[in-house]
Design a protein around this motif. Structure first.
Motif, short mmCIF file in Angstrom:
data_model
loop_
_atom_site.label_atom_id
_atom_site.label_comp_id
_atom_site.label_asym_id
_atom_site.label_seq_id
_atom_site.Cartn_x
_atom_site.Cartn_y
_atom_site.Cartn_z
N UNK A 83 15.16 87.21 -9.61
CA UNK A 83 14.66 88.41 -8.88
C UNK A 83 14.80 87.75 -7.72
N UNK A 84 14.84 86.28 -6.94
CA UNK A 84 14.05 86.05 -5.88
C UNK A 84 15.73 85.52 -5.12
N UNK A 85 15.30 86.14 -3.81
CA UNK A 85 16.91 85.80 -3.59
C UNK A 85 17.41 84.49 -2.71
N UNK A 86 16.24 84.15 -2.74
CA UNK A 86 16.50 82.59 -2.78
C UNK A 86 17.05 81.22 -3.70
N UNK A 87 16.08 82.17 -4.99
CA UNK A 87 16.74 81.72 -6.58
C UNK A 87 18.16 81.67 -6.30
N UNK A 88 18.45 82.86 -6.24
CA UNK A 88 19.84 83.65 -6.35
C UNK A 88 21.11 82.57 -5.84
N UNK A 89 20.57 82.28 -4.87
CA UNK A 89 21.27 81.47 -3.78
C UNK A 89 21.35 80.20 -4.54
#
Length: 214
Positions: A83-89
């Motif tokens: 859910x976290x955009x930083x984790x997606x990256x």
């Protein structure tokens, strides 16, 4: 909902992350085996992988022909992302690192077959060091998530499936080239990685498929 045709070499260790994503997404999909040598000649980048999305609304089929593109598209479409955009990256970064390691693994196998003993030992040592760094970063990620068996949060992610494919399924294929490589990977199986493997295998989205896959 669209259906899919996955066209690649039907062998354990080849394209396994894509199969896991398609299975976990609970979409309709079929697989067509490719003749490896002919497909390499026909395919623009020399890697005979194709995913065809057949749209149910009558719009034209969509064709993807690169592993990372296929995997990321499926992960985004069917929400196997944190859910976290930083984790997606971070997830994308981890997959890029895995792609680089796979290329090194293929080179290690090729040189192991063709080169003399000194070169084989050197290449194998380089691969082992890179493998340790690669797996070390995954172990750190699992610990940061509380060693739940998942890389992010408490649900199955693209990263989980990619790591599982590398640790559990890729060595099965590479055993035909070198007995040392599967032993090396198995020897790096930490408690954290073992828990991730067990968690993926027990996940309701994948349990039936993986029990048949071996």
């Amino acid at each position: 909902m669209p259906s899919y045709v996955f066209r690649y070499v039907n062998a354990v260790g080849f394209g396994e992350t894509t199969r896991l994503l398609l299975t976990a997404a609970k979409v309709e999909w079929t697989e067509e085996s490719s003749d490896l040598e002919q497909a390499r000649l026909d395919h623009p980048n020399g890697i005979p992988v194709v995913l065809i999305q057949k749209n149910s609304d009558g719009s034209p089929d969509v064709v993807f022909n690169k592993f990372v593109t296929i995997e990321r598209y499926l992960a985004r479409t069917y929400e196997f992302l944190p859910a976290n955009p930083e984790q997606v990256e971070l997830q994308d970064q981890l997959r890029d690192e895995q792609s680089s390691l796979m290329k090194l693994l293929l080179s290690t196998v090729a040189l192991g077959i063709a080169a003399n003993q000194d070169v084989r030992e050197f290449v194998f040592t380089v691969f082992e060091r890179c493998l340790e760094m690669f797996l070390g970063s995954r172990v750190k990620l699992l610990r940061m998530n509380g060693n739940t068996g998942y890389s992010f949060g408490s649900t199955l992610s693209y990263t989980d499936m990619a790591i599982y494919s590398f640790m559990k399924l890729v060595p099965i294929h590479f055993a035909m080239f070198s007995k040392a490589l599967p032993k090396l990977v198995k020897g790096k199986m930490t408690p954290e990685l073992a828990k991730l493997a067990a968690t993926v295998e027990a996940d309701p989205l994948l349990a039936a498929y993986l029990s048949q896959r071996g």
